[in-house]
Write a protein that holds these residues in place. Structure first.
Motif: not given
Lengths: 242, 216
Positions: A142-145, A175-180
Motif C-alpha cells: 500500500g505504501q509503495q502504491q 483502503a489506504e490507497v483508495l483513500a488517497v
C-alpha cells in the motif's frame, strides 16, 4: 471543451481487434471509471491515453495536445498524463524521495533545491512524509502504491490514469490507497481509472463507462448505471460481481 | 649459452606477466566501451541496426579467437596497414570482448521488468534517459558478477596473442623453454601465474554475485 477527448480509437493486437471505435470525452475535474470483464479492452484503452499502447486509428487529445496513429513523439502528451500501475513499478534502486524526484529532475530539469521540497510535498500528500529515504522493498504494498501516486503527481499532470491500482494489494492495504485516490478526486484532479472496486467507483466517480468487446457499451452516472442498467450485458456483469 | 637459474625464469615470466595484465586491461576497457555501443545498437528500435549488431555478435561468438586474431593481424597488413603485434592483439581482443560483453549485458537489460520501461515512459523520459536513469542502473547490478566472470576468459584469451609474436606470458614461456629445455617447469610456472591472475577475479565474481543477489 473536454480535457481528454478520444475520437474513433481503434486498436488490434495482431488480427484480434481490442478497441473498435471508442469515443470518450472527459472534462476537467471529472472522475471516470472504466469497468467491464477482463478482455473487454478497458486496460488497453487506458494505456492508449498516454501512448503506452500505439493506436491504429483515431485521435487522442489531452489539454490541446493531439496525437494520432502516425505520431511517435509522445513526450508532450506524457507530460500532461500521469499513470499509476497495478504492480506499482517503483524504481527499486531509488528511495521513495528519489523515485518522486527522478522525472522532475531528468525531464523538467528542476533545480536540486526545489526537488527535495517537491518530494516532501508529494509524499506528505499521500501520507508518507516519514518514509522519504526508504527503498521500495522496505515499504508495504500500500505504501509503495502511494509512492507511485506521489511520483506521478510530482510531474503535475492534468489527468491521472489509474490501472487497477488496488488489484495487487492485500485486502487490508486497499483502503489506504483508495483513500488517497478519493482525496485526489475531492481536490479536483481529473481521474480515469480501471477498477474492480465497484463500491468505490459508485461513491467517487462522476461517470461509469462499461466496456464490452472493445466498445463502450453503456455509460452514465453511477446511480443510473447501477440501478437501471440498459443492456443485458451490463446486467450480467453487475450480477456476476455481486 | 646463457644459464637460466630458477629465479631468472620466474623473473622473466613476471616481466612478461605485466604484458598479459596490460593487454587484459586494455581489452577489457576497450571491449567494455565498444560493448556498450554494441549493446545500445542491439537494443535499438531500428531493425537494421539490431540485425547488424546481432551479426557482429554471432561472428565473434561463432569463430575461434585465434582466427579473429589472424584475420586482424594479416587482414590489416593486407590493406596496407602494417600494425605491430601488440596493436593487432589489443584490437582483436577488444572486438572479441565487446561482442561477449554486449550479449551478457543484453541479457541483464532484458531481465529488468517491462514495468520499469512503462513507468519511466509514462513519466515522459526519453529512451536514453530511461536507459541512463532506470534500466542500466538495475541491469548493472545483475551484470557485475557475470562481467567479472568473463574477464577471466579475457585474461586466458590473451595467451593466443603469442602466436603473432606478442611477448606476453605464454610467448615468454615458449622462449624460455627453448632456451632451458625445461618445458614442464616453465609451463607449470606459466599456468601458475595465469591462475594467480584469474583466481582472485573468480572469487570476486562469486562474492559480488552473492552480495548483489541479496541486495535490492
Amino acid at each position: 471543451m473536454p480535457l481528454v477527448d478520444l475520437i474513433g480509437i481503434h486498436k488490434s493486437f495482431g488480427t484480434n481487434p481490442v478497441l473498435r471505435g471508442i469515443d470518450l470525452s472527459v472534462h476537467e475535474g471529472q472522475v471516470v471509471a472504466l469497468i467491464g470483464r477482463s478482455g473487454s479492452g478497458k486496460s488497453t484503452l487506458l494505456r492508449t491515453i498516454n501512448g503506452l499502447e500505439h493506436i491504429d486509428d483515431g485521435v487522442i487529445s489531452v489539454d490541446g495536445e493531439k496525437i494520432d496513429a502516425r505520431d511517435t513523439d509522445l513526450r508532450a502528451l506524457r507530460l500532461k498524463v500521469g499513470m499509476v500501475f497495478q504492480q506499482f513499478n517503483l524504481f527499486p534502486h531509488l528511495t521513495a524521495a528519489e523515485n518522486v524526484m527522478l522525472a522532475p529532475k531528468v525531464v523538467k530539469k528542476a533545480p536540486q533545491a526545489e526537488l527535495r521540497a517537491l518530494a516532501v510535498e508529494m509524499l506528505e500528500k499521500v501520507g508518507l512524509g516519514d518514509r522519504l529515504d526508504h527503498y521500495p522493498d522496505q515499504l508495504s504494498g500500500g505504501q509503495q502504491q502511494r509512492v507511485a501516486i506521489a511520483r506521478s503527481l510530482a510531474m503535475r499532470p492534468r489527468v491521472l490514469l489509474c490501472d487497477e491500482v488496488t488489484s495487487a494489494l492485500d485486502p487490508e492495504l486497499v483502503a489506504e490507497v483508495l483513500a488517497v485516490v478519493r482525496k485526489l478526486a475531492d481536490d479536483g484532479m481529473t481521474l480515469i481509472m480501471v477498477t474492480h472496486e465497484m463500491r468505490f467507483a459508485r461513491e467517487v466517480c462522476d461517470q461509469l463507462v462499461f466496456m464490452h468487446q472493445g466498445r463502450i457499451h453503456e455509460s452514465g452516472p453511477p446511480e443510473q448505471v447501477f440501478s437501471a442498467p440498459q443492456t443485458e450485458e451490463l446486467r450480467q456483469f453487475l450480477g456476476g460481481i455481486g | 649459452m646463457v644459464e637460466f637459474a630458477f629465479s631468472d625464469i620466474v623473473w622473466n615470466l613476471l616481466l612478461a606477466l605485466r604484458w598479459t595484465a596490460l593487454l587484459s586491461v586494455v581489452a577489457f576497457i576497450g571491449g567494455g566501451a565498444v560493448g556498450l555501443l554494441v549493446l545500445l545498437a542491439r537494443l535499438s528500435s531500428r531493425r537494421w541496426l539490431r540485425r547488424l549488431t546481432r551479426g557482429y555478435i554471432e561472428v565473434f561468438q561463432g569463430t575461434p579467437l585465434l582466427m579473429q586474431l589472424f584475420l586482424t593481424f594479416f587482414g590489416l597488413s593486407l590493406v596496407g596497414l602494417d600494425v605491430p603485434a601488440w596493436l593487432a592483439a589489443g584490437l582483436a581482443l577488444t572486438l572479441f570482448t565487446s561482442a561477449f560483453l554486449a550479449e551478457i549485458w543484453r541479457g541483464c537489460v532484458e531481465a529488468v521488468p517491462r514495468g520499469q520501461w512503462e513507468a519511466s515512459s509514462s513519466l515522459a523520459l526519453t529512451y536514453l534517459e530511461q536507459m541512463r536513469w532506470v534500466i542500466l542502473p538495475q541491469a548493472l547490478r545483475l551484470a557485475v558478477a557475470p562481467t567479472i566472470g568473463f574477464s577471466v576468459q579475457v585474461v586466458k584469451g590473451t595467451a593466443v596473442t603469442s602466436i603473432i609474436g606478442f611477448v606476453e606470458l605464454t610467448k615468454a614461456g615458449t622462449m624460455i623453454t627453448n632456451a632451458t629445455f625445461q618445458p614442464f617447469l616453465v609451463y607449470g610456472l606459466v599456468a601458475l601465474f595465469y591462475f594467480l591472475l584469474c583466481f582472485p577475479l573468480s572469487l570476486c565474481a562469486k562474492s559480488l554475485e552473492r552480495k548483489f543477489h541479496a541486495a535490492r
